[in-house]
Design an enzyme around this catalytic site. Structure first.
Site, PDB file in Angstrom:
ATOM      1  N   ASP A  82       0.821  -1.210   0.000  1.00  0.00           N
ATOM      2  CA  ASP A  82       0.000   0.000   0.000  1.00  0.00           C
ATOM      3  C   ASP A  82       0.850   1.253   0.000  1.00  0.00           C
ATOM      4  O   ASP A  82       2.030   1.242   0.366  1.00  0.00           O
ATOM      5  CB  ASP A  82      -0.938   0.018   1.208  1.00  0.00           C
ATOM      6  CG  ASP A  82      -0.193  -0.006   2.535  1.00  0.00           C
ATOM      7  OD1 ASP A  82       0.798  -0.753   2.646  1.00  0.00           O
ATOM      8  OD2 ASP A  82      -0.604   0.716   3.473  1.00  0.00           O
ATOM      9  N   GLU A 175       0.287  -1.467   5.521  1.00  0.00           N
ATOM     10  CA  GLU A 175       1.299  -1.048   6.500  1.00  0.00           C
ATOM     11  C   GLU A 175       1.008   0.365   6.985  1.00  0.00           C
ATOM     12  O   GLU A 175       1.271   0.693   8.153  1.00  0.00           O
ATOM     13  CB  GLU A 175       2.691  -1.107   5.854  1.00  0.00           C
ATOM     14  CG  GLU A 175       3.855  -0.822   6.811  1.00  0.00           C
ATOM     15  CD  GLU A 175       4.261   0.641   6.871  1.00  0.00           C
ATOM     16  OE1 GLU A 175       5.098   0.988   7.721  1.00  0.00           O
ATOM     17  OE2 GLU A 175       3.729   1.452   6.075  1.00  0.00           O
TER      18      GLU A 175
END
Length: 412
Positions: A82, A175
């Protein structure tokens, strides 16, 4: 495929984390993360990796088999899929030759990366640098890591004479929302002996310590009353919260601290006269310092309840993640030594820095997989001015290759 093309391909997939879906427990929080994971699964298969496992959470793992009978510890590498939610636009990356001065990212919108504001860019004069058009993040956090890892695997594939043990790789989602992918990761099933994340900073930087991190949710319970008859009856929870905040240690906040100085971060305050909720982050590099901070908040809440009456304040203290240094002591420090040698072989001076934040390796280390953090070469994470010097990206991949080689060389 060269490393720049790999990286540019990854940036074309929008993997912006979605905070609302993440808060609802959905993982991955955005469809682009699964799209990228599927692309990587195909690329890993083409590179000869086995045991490729892509879960519905977008957690992707794979194994490069050893090419020797020698008993070698299994090293692993991690990156996250991400990108941060500061900007949600699609990335339009471009490679520019940097000849010094400012970099015009978008002439039509007059968006310029100014050397005066980002003086460290001067160190990359004469290099190709990857930037955006100024309307999005670049996503080098953490797609530069993915490109570096895949490129290293490609180097091993086309150079079979390089002896190596089993190598494992993992790519995790979300994350940027409290290390959610790492927290869901099954370290025991993964089967690695140690690992590295690539999720940091300019060339040469290395992280083997970060925060001990916790949260506090403090609820102030007041008593509402109509102002015409409020005397002796109104108990304003908003004022209680402000008095509590005023009793926090002066200067121990993010805006006043740096290096390894800890802090209390008053992060969110919402409510009315009857009920107010305060949310705080607590950070300290030292375990003892962290424990003292959490104990101080509990004692302050207890004292306030003594002043304001029973039930006037509720405090919920919780733990978020631990300093990775706690897992890299004594015999467990060898991943640091291997990385130092890998940097040295590439002519890179290691600059160990304390990370004033969290990263997946902190969670993985706490789960039993020692996992310091290697540079990706990028700068200005979470900003439209994020940039990635190409030689730095190449160096990150070279360090990965050498970590693998050194691990094999040191095996008895």
């Amino acid at each position: 495929m060269n490393i720049v093309d790999r990286f540019l391909n990854y940036t074309r997939i929008n993997t912006t984390t979605n905070r609302e879906k993440g808060a609802a427990g959905i993982m991955p929080s955005s469809p682009g993360q699964m799209e990228l994971a599927q692309l990587l699964a195909n690329e890993l298969q083409a590179l000869g990796l086995v045991d490729i496992d892509l879960r519905d959470t977008a957690i992707l793992t794979a194994t490069l088999p050893a090419n020797t009978d020698k008993i070698i510890p299994t090293v692993s590498f991690f990156a996250h899929l991400d990108t941060s939610a500061e900007q949600t636009n699609d990335t339009k990356a471009q490679v520019v030759r940097y000849d010094g001065g400012d970099i015009v990212l978008n002439p039509s919108l007059d968006i310029v990366l100014k050397q005066a504001k980002f003086p460290e860019v001067a160190a990359y004069q004469g290099q190709d640098i990857i930037v955006t058009d100024g309307t999005s993040l670049l996503g080098a956090d953490d797609k530069a890591a993915i490109a570096a890892i895949l490129n290293a695997l490609q180097v091993l594939q086309v150079n079979p004479e390089i002896e190596h043990g089993e190598v494992k790789v993992a790519f995790v989602p979300d994350e940027e929302q409290g290390l959610r992918g790492a927290k869901a990761f099954d370290v025991e099933a993964f089967g690695a002996d140690f690992g590295y994340t690539l999720d940091c900073c300019g060339i040469g930087e290395f992280v083997h310590e970060n925060w001990n991190a916790g949260n506090a949710v403090i609820t102030f319970n007041g008593q509402s009353a109509h102002p015409m008859s409020a005397k002796g009856k109104l108990k304003n929870s908003l004022l209680m919260a402000h008095k509590f905040i005023a009793m926090l240690p002066g200067g121990e906040a993010p805006e006043y601290t740096d290096g390894t100085e800890g802090y209390y971060w008053v992060k969110e305050l919402a409510g009315n006269s009857a009920k107010t909720v305060l949310k705080m982050d607590i950070r300290d590099f030292c375990q003892q310092g962290y424990a003292k901070r959490m104990a101080f908040l509990q004692q302050l809440a207890d004292s306030c309840e003594g002043l304001w009456g029973e039930g006037s304040i509720d405090i919920d203290l919780s733990y978020r993640y631990e300093n990775v240094a706690n897992s890299l002591q004594g015999d467990a420090a060898f991943p640091i030594d291997i990385a130092k040698e890998a940097y040295k072989r590439n002519g890179i001076e290691m600059k160990a820095i304390p990370m004033r934040g969290g990263y997946d390796g902190a969670v993985l280390s706490q789960k039993g997989l020692p996992c310091p953090n290697i540079f990706t070469g990028a700068h200005n994470f979470h900003s439209i001015y994020e940039y990635l010097p190409v030689p730095s990206l190449e160096a990150a991949s070279n360090v990965v290759v050498d970590v693998i080689c050194i691990t094999a060389e040191r095996a008895k």
